[in-house]
Design a protein around this motif. Structure first.
Motif, short mmCIF file in Angstrom:
data_model
loop_
_atom_site.label_atom_id
_atom_site.label_comp_id
_atom_site.label_asym_id
_atom_site.label_seq_id
_atom_site.Cartn_x
_atom_site.Cartn_y
_atom_site.Cartn_z
N ALA A 74 64.24 64.92 22.61
CA ALA A 74 65.11 65.93 23.21
C ALA A 74 64.39 66.83 24.20
O ALA A 74 65.04 67.65 24.86
N GLY A 75 63.07 66.70 24.30
CA GLY A 75 62.34 67.45 25.30
C GLY A 75 61.31 68.43 24.78
O GLY A 75 60.65 69.10 25.59
N ALA A 76 61.16 68.54 23.46
CA ALA A 76 60.10 69.40 22.93
C ALA A 76 58.75 68.92 23.45
O ALA A 76 58.53 67.72 23.63
N HIS A 77 57.85 69.86 23.66
CA HIS A 77 56.55 69.53 24.25
C HIS A 77 55.49 69.22 23.21
O HIS A 77 54.38 68.82 23.57
N GLY A 78 55.82 69.43 21.95
CA GLY A 78 54.84 69.15 20.91
C GLY A 78 55.40 69.44 19.54
O GLY A 78 56.53 69.90 19.38
N LEU A 79 54.58 69.16 18.53
CA LEU A 79 54.91 69.42 17.14
C LEU A 79 53.82 70.30 16.54
O LEU A 79 52.64 70.14 16.85
N ARG A 139 50.47 62.29 14.00
CA ARG A 139 49.48 62.01 15.04
C ARG A 139 49.79 60.68 15.73
O ARG A 139 49.76 60.56 16.96
N ALA A 140 50.12 59.67 14.93
CA ALA A 140 50.44 58.35 15.48
C ALA A 140 51.75 58.39 16.26
O ALA A 140 51.88 57.72 17.30
N LEU A 141 52.72 59.17 15.79
CA LEU A 141 53.99 59.29 16.51
C LEU A 141 53.76 59.80 17.92
O LEU A 141 54.29 59.25 18.90
N ILE A 142 52.95 60.84 18.04
CA ILE A 142 52.67 61.40 19.36
C ILE A 142 51.85 60.42 20.20
O ILE A 142 52.17 60.15 21.37
N ASP A 143 50.82 59.86 19.62
CA ASP A 143 49.95 58.96 20.38
C ASP A 143 50.69 57.71 20.86
O ASP A 143 50.50 57.26 22.00
N GLU A 156 54.20 57.10 20.95
CA GLU A 156 55.51 57.20 21.60
C GLU A 156 55.64 58.37 22.57
O GLU A 156 56.46 58.30 23.49
N PHE A 157 54.84 59.42 22.40
CA PHE A 157 54.98 60.61 23.25
C PHE A 157 53.60 61.12 23.66
O PHE A 157 53.21 62.24 23.31
#
Length: 250
Positions: free
Chosen positions: A36-41, A61-65, A67-68
């Motif tokens: 949705a556009g969030a820049h991070g978690l 960590r894997a989700l960000i690495d 997919e985002f």
């Protein structure tokens, strides 16, 4: 640069932990937020794991690495040895150090920079050697000398504790006074070369006034109000509402 939004998923994890079941799934809602556009978690892995569990960290960590890769992972916590090792294993883009006692329900004050200078200097150096940006939780009380110490110990940013501001949701005059004090703290921090984040009890309603006073606000980290709004609007739409409150198109 516009203020970025990091979605704190601790409240989602806390709801999951009420049952011995895998839902609500933290990774799933993190994905929705980032889509949705969030820049991070953001996560705050407390020693008793009552919110985010240690096992959640490699998954996020894997989700960000995977997919985002443009997004950031921010880990908050008190710099115990266990916490520091957890950060070194997870390698977040940012570590936000808070002076919480493990028994606290939530963060409720910033660092005493004068008293804790030696501790912070040692910890900041250790984290930055691993390539992590370091932010220090700070009271927004206008103490210019305190934020100068934050810079001297090597921090890259401070995170303004905005709990008192959020608590004035029904006192507009008091809220305006607190925003001005937060703004003075931010001004002093930026004069010393620090970037400024903010977090705690920020809402769609109170974000615009804060950003008007601190237009260079780098990042807001929001969990409780965002999760509450998601019950009404859904996670994706709620993230967009908060992005608009930060002055961004969504």
């Amino acid at each position: 640069m516009p203020t970025t939004l990091s979605v704190n998923v601790n409240a989602i994890a806390g709801l999951r932990n009420r049952r011995d079941l895998p839902w609500p799934n933290v990774e799933h809602f993190g994905r929705i937020a980032l889509e949705a556009g969030a820049h991070g978690l953001t996560v705050h892995p407390r020693p008793d794991q009552r919110h985010v569990r240690f096992t959640d960290l490699p998954i996020l960590r894997a989700l960000i690495d995977d997919e985002f890769p443009q997004a950031e992972f921010n880990i908050e916590g008190y710099p115990s040895e266990d916490f520091l090792v957890l950060c070194e294993k997870t390698e977040p883009e940012q570590v936000t150090l808070v002076p919480d006692d493990p028994s606290q329900a939530t963060s409720d004050h910033g660092w005493n920079f004068r008293r804790d200078r030696a501790l912070l200097e040692k910890v900041v150096e250790r984290l930055k050697k691993k390539g992590m940006r370091v932010s220090l939780f700070a009271d927004g009380d206008g103490d210019a000398e305190a934020v100068a110490i934050a810079r001297q110990v090597g921090a890259d940013r401070i995170e303004l504790y905005t709990g008192p501001y959020g608590g004035c949701f029904d006192q507009p005059e008091k809220a305006a006074e607190i925003v001005e004090m937060l703004g003075r703290t931010a001004d002093a921090a930026m004069e010393h070369g620090l970037q400024v984040n903010a977090g705690h009890d920020l809402t769609v309603a109170n974000l615009p006034a804060l950003i008007r006073r601190i237009p260079a606000l780098a990042e807001v980290s929001i969990g409780h109000a965002l999760t509450a709004d998601a019950l009404e609007h859904g996670m994706a739409e709620t993230v967009k509402r908060f992005l608009r409150a930060c002055g961004q198109k969504a």
